[in-house]
Design an enzyme around this catalytic site. Sequence first.
Site, mmCIF file in Angstrom:
data_model
loop_
_atom_site.group_PDB
_atom_site.id
_atom_site.type_symbol
_atom_site.label_atom_id
_atom_site.label_comp_id
_atom_site.label_asym_id
_atom_site.label_seq_id
_atom_site.Cartn_x
_atom_site.Cartn_y
_atom_site.Cartn_z
ATOM 1 N N GLY A 71 0.702 -0.900 -0.317
ATOM 2 C CA GLY A 71 0.050 0.009 -0.017
ATOM 3 C C GLY A 71 0.572 0.934 -0.042
ATOM 4 O O GLY A 71 0.165 2.537 -0.508
ATOM 5 N N CYS B 203 15.365 -0.546 2.093
ATOM 6 C CA CYS B 203 15.098 -1.487 3.189
ATOM 7 C C CYS B 203 16.464 -2.075 4.259
ATOM 8 O O CYS B 203 16.761 -2.644 4.943
ATOM 9 C CB CYS B 203 15.485 -3.376 2.485
ATOM 10 S SG CYS B 203 17.256 -3.826 1.531
#
Length: 382
Positions: free
Chosen positions: A200, A325
Amino acid sequence: MTTVSVYVDYAATTPIDKEILETILSSSEYFGNPSSIHQEGKRAKAYFEKNRRNIASAIGAEPEEIIITSGATEANNMAIRGIAAGNDTPHIITTEIEHASVLSTIELLEQEGKCTVTYLSADESGLISPDELKSALTDKTVLVSIVLVNNETGVVQPMYDIQDVLSDHPAYLHVDAVQAVGHMEIDVNDLKIDFLSLSGHKIYGPKGIGALYHRSGIHLKALTTGGDQEKSRRAGTENIQWTEGLSLALTKVRDNLTERTLKEMQLKELFLTELTASEVPFEVNGDVNQMSSHIINLHFPWTASEFLLTALDMAGVYASGGSACHAGTVQPSHVIKAMYDDERAGHSIRFSFSHLMSEDDIKQIAASLKEIYTRLYESKMI
């Protein structure tokens, strides 16, 4: 004079759409537990399933094929671990240029002796070879996991060629589509995908919500147990409000895809034009004709990535050395390493654009790069 900051790291995350946020807040009236049998629970369940249907529709799937997750990292883990756990001595094929949530998961399974792995290479264009994929397939291959749009270069993999290779083999195809959703049309049936991960917060929705498309009829061993939610594929009370946010974000993507991607492409083209005109030395990493609309990764041979990112940050330009990340660190991109070498990876930066940006933003980024280059050149540091 006050410097106006420019955010150009939309591949890392996007700001939440204010209209979506307002709708999420208004949906808080659906507070019941969807697993409860009373009216408040049933009302929440109906609202939750409405959003699931919309999420499924956005990628050409059926509602029962959608598993709501906390994000794409969980979705990737769910597909990879779930298939590996359901097979004896499984063989998995992936690439050297996957997101860490795919690579690290597969590498750990390999280290634990739970699978064998073949890592496909990528050439300087950023593409894998379908012929290498074909040669890597064995009768033990159960899963092929390939990113659709690379999160560091924006290169789009040849999915139709890949599906041709897999057409006569029983291996399942898992696709990390995090950077593809919102920037290209996706239909899981057209692409013949068995598992697809999406998130999302990459498409102006909230963080902490995502989904895994799981083609009907494929057994997937559950990783989270303790409840019958998500058809016993993922236990835990459903996140109604955040699922609403994901649903709305996908609706906006579907309704505005052409407008958004055209704007992104125009901004990317302007950026390369401005940079060329400023005579700042750079090279594009990967084939610019095979990239998504919103990402460009550039090699600057005249300075290290970490120095340039710091200098840009001080100038109010917020870019990235690659994937976000690795929290709080600047590490050379493993993707650029795989495509080229360590030296190039240590001198490359990712810029990722949004339809929310303006031409003035682009010109400010180019001007900042020019100023940094000129300063280094005149001080004889390059």
